[in-house]
Scaffold this motif. Structure first.
Motif, PDB file in Angstrom:
ATOM      1  N   LEU A  89       0.857  -1.176   0.000  1.00 48.29           N
ATOM      2  CA  LEU A  89       0.000   0.000   0.000  1.00 48.29           C
ATOM      3  C   LEU A  89       0.897   1.230   0.000  1.00 48.29           C
ATOM      4  CD1 LEU A  89      -2.709  -0.838   2.670  1.00 48.29           C
ATOM      5  CD2 LEU A  89      -2.901  -0.977   0.200  1.00 48.29           C
ATOM      6  N   ASP A  90       0.356   2.341  -0.408  1.00 47.81           N
ATOM      7  CA  ASP A  90       1.094   3.601  -0.406  1.00 47.81           C
ATOM      8  C   ASP A  90       1.291   4.047   1.039  1.00 47.81           C
ATOM      9  OD1 ASP A  90       2.039   6.182  -0.590  1.00 47.81           O
ATOM     10  OD2 ASP A  90       0.565   6.831  -2.068  1.00 47.81           O
ATOM     11  N   ARG A  91       2.498   3.816   1.566  1.00 49.87           N
ATOM     12  CA  ARG A  91       2.756   4.118   2.979  1.00 49.87           C
ATOM     13  C   ARG A  91       2.764   5.618   3.243  1.00 49.87           C
ATOM     14  NH1 ARG A  91       5.845  -0.793   5.589  1.00 49.87           N
ATOM     15  NH2 ARG A  91       7.300   0.700   6.430  1.00 49.87           N
ATOM     16  N   THR A  92       3.061   6.425   2.245  1.00 47.75           N
ATOM     17  CA  THR A  92       2.988   7.871   2.429  1.00 47.75           C
ATOM     18  C   THR A  92       1.539   8.267   2.701  1.00 47.75           C
ATOM     19  OG1 THR A  92       4.857   8.192   0.942  1.00 47.75           O
ATOM     20  CG2 THR A  92       3.438  10.099   1.333  1.00 47.75           C
ATOM     21  N   LYS A  93       0.613   7.652   1.978  1.00 41.89           N
ATOM     22  CA  LYS A  93      -0.811   7.923   2.190  1.00 41.89           C
ATOM     23  C   LYS A  93      -1.222   7.476   3.590  1.00 41.89           C
ATOM     24  CE  LYS A  93      -4.887   9.165   0.785  1.00 41.89           C
ATOM     25  NZ  LYS A  93      -5.208  10.567   0.694  1.00 41.89           N
ATOM     26  N   VAL A  94      -0.697   6.347   4.036  1.00 41.92           N
ATOM     27  CA  VAL A  94      -1.003   5.862   5.386  1.00 41.92           C
ATOM     28  C   VAL A  94      -0.526   6.877   6.422  1.00 41.92           C
ATOM     29  CG1 VAL A  94      -0.451   4.078   7.100  1.00 41.92           C
ATOM     30  CG2 VAL A  94      -1.017   3.414   4.766  1.00 41.92           C
ATOM     31  N   GLU A 154      -0.050  10.069   5.940  1.00 40.32           N
ATOM     32  CA  GLU A 154      -0.925  11.251   5.830  1.00 40.32           C
ATOM     33  C   GLU A 154      -2.222  11.039   6.600  1.00 40.32           C
ATOM     34  OE1 GLU A 154      -1.777  12.724   1.894  1.00 40.32           O
ATOM     35  OE2 GLU A 154       0.326  12.590   1.325  1.00 40.32           O
ATOM     36  N   LEU A 155      -2.805   9.857   6.470  1.00 42.52           N
ATOM     37  CA  LEU A 155      -4.045   9.560   7.198  1.00 42.52           C
ATOM     38  C   LEU A 155      -3.834   9.625   8.699  1.00 42.52           C
ATOM     39  CD1 LEU A 155      -5.465   6.645   5.027  1.00 42.52           C
ATOM     40  CD2 LEU A 155      -6.458   8.919   5.312  1.00 42.52           C
ATOM     41  N   LYS A 212      -3.584  13.318   9.641  1.00 44.86           N
ATOM     42  CA  LYS A 212      -4.885  13.988   9.668  1.00 44.86           C
ATOM     43  C   LYS A 212      -5.673  13.578  10.900  1.00 44.86           C
ATOM     44  CE  LYS A 212      -5.421  14.683   4.721  1.00 44.86           C
ATOM     45  NZ  LYS A 212      -6.155  14.335   3.512  1.00 44.86           N
ATOM     46  N   PHE A 215      -0.616  18.196   7.430  1.00 42.14           N
ATOM     47  CA  PHE A 215      -1.524  17.468   6.553  1.00 42.14           C
ATOM     48  C   PHE A 215      -2.893  18.110   6.433  1.00 42.14           C
ATOM     49  CE2 PHE A 215       1.390  14.146   8.162  1.00 42.14           C
ATOM     50  CZ  PHE A 215       2.021  13.884   6.956  1.00 42.14           C
ATOM     51  N   GLU A 231      -5.802  20.299   4.998  1.00 41.89           N
ATOM     52  CA  GLU A 231      -6.180  20.815   3.692  1.00 41.89           C
ATOM     53  C   GLU A 231      -6.185  22.334   3.785  1.00 41.89           C
ATOM     54  OE1 GLU A 231      -6.925  18.834   1.037  1.00 41.89           O
ATOM     55  OE2 GLU A 231      -6.529  17.051   2.246  1.00 41.89           O
TER      56      GLU A 231
END
Length: 174
Positions: free
Chosen positions: A134-139, A141-142, A145, A152, A154
């Motif tokens: 999985l995209d660990r950068t996205k993890v 970021e989640l 947030k 992070f 918006e």
């Protein structure tokens, strides 16, 4: 709180995929106006209250809440790829992988057999295994947030109209 039968159906249907337009259609609203109806229903106080209650009930049943999500995200973000390999650098069998990799961090595995020769003279010489994570950068970021890390957030553009007049000077002669 009193919902119409269609509103109750919308609440049930919305919980399936969190898609207001599709939920409105499945609840019996016209497909032509479903987008507007879905948006309107989400802002209806009674429907919104019913949705919050239904989500809380679902969270209680599944034992999946904000703490579970954050714990899982933190585990995914810090999982060590070295745990997938043995001391010689070979990929371990999947059943020997840590649970974090077996329960969703690995998005796919591609296995390619390598051969030498052709036809009946063909001999297997190796195997290439590619692991897609999985995209660990996205993890991360989640996680950011969820715990309110400012990096992070918006950003929203704002336009400010300012009327600045040229300064007025008065000359006083003596």
């Amino acid at each position: 709180m009193s919902l119409t039968p269609k509103q109750e159906a919308f609440v049930r249907e919305y919980l399936i995929d969190l898609n207001a337009t599709q939920a409105a259609i499945r609840a019996g609203y016209s497909p032509k106006t479903a987008k507007q109806q879905g948006a309107r229903l989400l802002t209806n106080v009674d429907v919104s209250t019913a949705l919050m209650a239904a989500k809380a009930e679902r969270s209680e049943k599944t034992k999946v809440d904000a703490e579970w999500v954050l714990t899982r995200l933190a585990s995914d973000a810090t999982a060590d790829l070295a745990e997938l390999y043995d001391a010689e650098g070979n990929l371990k069998p999947i059943h020997d992988w840590p649970m974090v990799f077996r329960t969703g961090l690995v998005a796919g595995i591609e296995v390619e057999e390598l051969f030498e020769g052709r036809g009946q003279d063909r001999v297997a010489i190796g195997r290439v295994r590619k692991i897609k994570l999985l995209d660990r950068t996205k993890v991360v970021e989640l996680v950011g947030k969820h715990v309110d890390v400012s990096a992070f957030k918006e950003t929203a553009a704002q336009t400010v109209n300012v009327n600045i007049s040229a300064p007025t000077y008065r000359v006083v002669e003596e």
